[in-house]
Design an enzyme around this catalytic site. Sequence first.
Site, PDB file in Angstrom:
ATOM      1  N   THR A 101       0.808  -1.211   0.000  1.00 57.09           N
ATOM      2  CA  THR A 101       0.000   0.000   0.000  1.00 57.09           C
ATOM      3  C   THR A 101       0.844   1.265   0.000  1.00 57.09           C
ATOM      4  OG1 THR A 101      -1.751  -1.183   1.187  1.00 57.09           O
ATOM      5  CG2 THR A 101      -1.860   1.222   1.210  1.00 57.09           C
ATOM      6  N   ASN A 102       1.886   1.278   0.825  1.00 48.44           N
ATOM      7  CA  ASN A 102       2.712   2.469   0.985  1.00 48.44           C
ATOM      8  C   ASN A 102       4.198   2.152   0.903  1.00 48.44           C
ATOM      9  OD1 ASN A 102       0.640   4.451   1.576  1.00 48.44           O
ATOM     10  ND2 ASN A 102       0.383   3.403   3.524  1.00 48.44           N
ATOM     11  N   VAL A 159       7.392   3.627   2.789  1.00 47.31           N
ATOM     12  CA  VAL A 159       7.772   4.482   3.898  1.00 47.31           C
ATOM     13  C   VAL A 159       9.279   4.690   3.842  1.00 47.31           C
ATOM     14  CG1 VAL A 159       7.755   4.783   6.400  1.00 47.31           C
ATOM     15  CG2 VAL A 159       5.834   3.639   5.279  1.00 47.31           C
ATOM     16  N   ALA A 193      10.851  -9.700   3.637  1.00 46.78           N
ATOM     17  CA  ALA A 193      11.801  -8.711   4.145  1.00 46.78           C
ATOM     18  C   ALA A 193      11.173  -7.857   5.244  1.00 46.78           C
ATOM     19  CB  ALA A 193      12.295  -7.826   3.006  1.00 46.78           C
ATOM     20  N   ASP A 194       9.883  -7.544   5.103  1.00 49.94           N
ATOM     21  CA  ASP A 194       9.202  -6.752   6.119  1.00 49.94           C
ATOM     22  C   ASP A 194       9.145  -7.492   7.450  1.00 49.94           C
ATOM     23  OD1 ASP A 194       7.460  -8.635   4.943  1.00 49.94           O
ATOM     24  OD2 ASP A 194       5.683  -7.377   5.239  1.00 49.94           O
ATOM     25  N   ARG A 195       8.950  -8.810   7.386  1.00 50.06           N
ATOM     26  CA  ARG A 195       8.857  -9.609   8.604  1.00 50.06           C
ATOM     27  C   ARG A 195      10.206  -9.671   9.313  1.00 50.06           C
ATOM     28  NH1 ARG A 195       4.232 -12.523   7.111  1.00 50.06           N
ATOM     29  NH2 ARG A 195       3.704 -12.802   9.270  1.00 50.06           N
ATOM     30  N   THR A 224      -1.443  -3.550   4.955  1.00 48.65           N
ATOM     31  CA  THR A 224      -2.375  -4.100   3.980  1.00 48.65           C
ATOM     32  C   THR A 224      -2.925  -5.420   4.524  1.00 48.65           C
ATOM     33  OG1 THR A 224      -1.073  -3.100   2.225  1.00 48.65           O
ATOM     34  CG2 THR A 224      -2.660  -4.791   1.571  1.00 48.65           C
TER      35      THR A 224
END
Length: 174
Positions: free
Chosen positions: A11-12, A14, A109-111, A133
Site C-alpha cells: 500500500t505504501n 515508507v 523482508a518486512d517480517r 495491507t
Amino acid sequence: MLLLAIDISNTNIVLGLFRGQELAAHWTLATNPDRTADEYAVLLTNLFAQRGLPLTAVTGAVIASVVPPLLPTFLEVSRRYLNVTPLVVGPGVKTGIRIRTDNPREVGADRIANALAAQRLYGQPAIVVDFATATTFDVISAEGDYLGAAIAPGVSIAAEALFRQAARLYRVEL
C-alpha cells in the site's frame, strides 16, 4: 552521514532518513509499481528539498520490499540518484535473527525487519503485530529466533469485505 531506509509494502512506501540512531525525517508515498526510477527520484528530490537536503547527503541505503517489481526500480534510484549501493533485506542477509521456519526463504523482508526492530527495541521473546495491507503476527523466541508467523486480512480489507458481504452493514471510513 545519512542512511535512507526504504520500506516498500503493498500500500505504501515508507522512507526514513537516519542520522546515526536518530530518525531525522520520514515520508510516506503511495505504492505504485508503474512509476519509473526517474519519477521516484523526482519525488525524493522534492521531499529532501523540503528539508533543505540534497540527495547527495545520503551516504547509505537499505531496502526492504514485498513488491518485487519495485525492487529494481529502487535499486536504480539508489545507484543513479543517491550514488549508493543499497543493502537489500532478504534471504541470506546476516541480521543476527535465525529464521527457524520450514522455508526461511519465504519469510518476507518486512517480517525480518519487524523482528529485528522488536528485538533491538524491546528484547525477546516477542510477538510483533503489524497492521498494514495485511495484519501480520510474528513470533520471536527467548533465544532471539524467528519462529514463525500468521497473516490475516488488514483492517481496511476486512472492513471492505464485510461491507460487500453483509447486506445490513454500511461502509465506514476508518
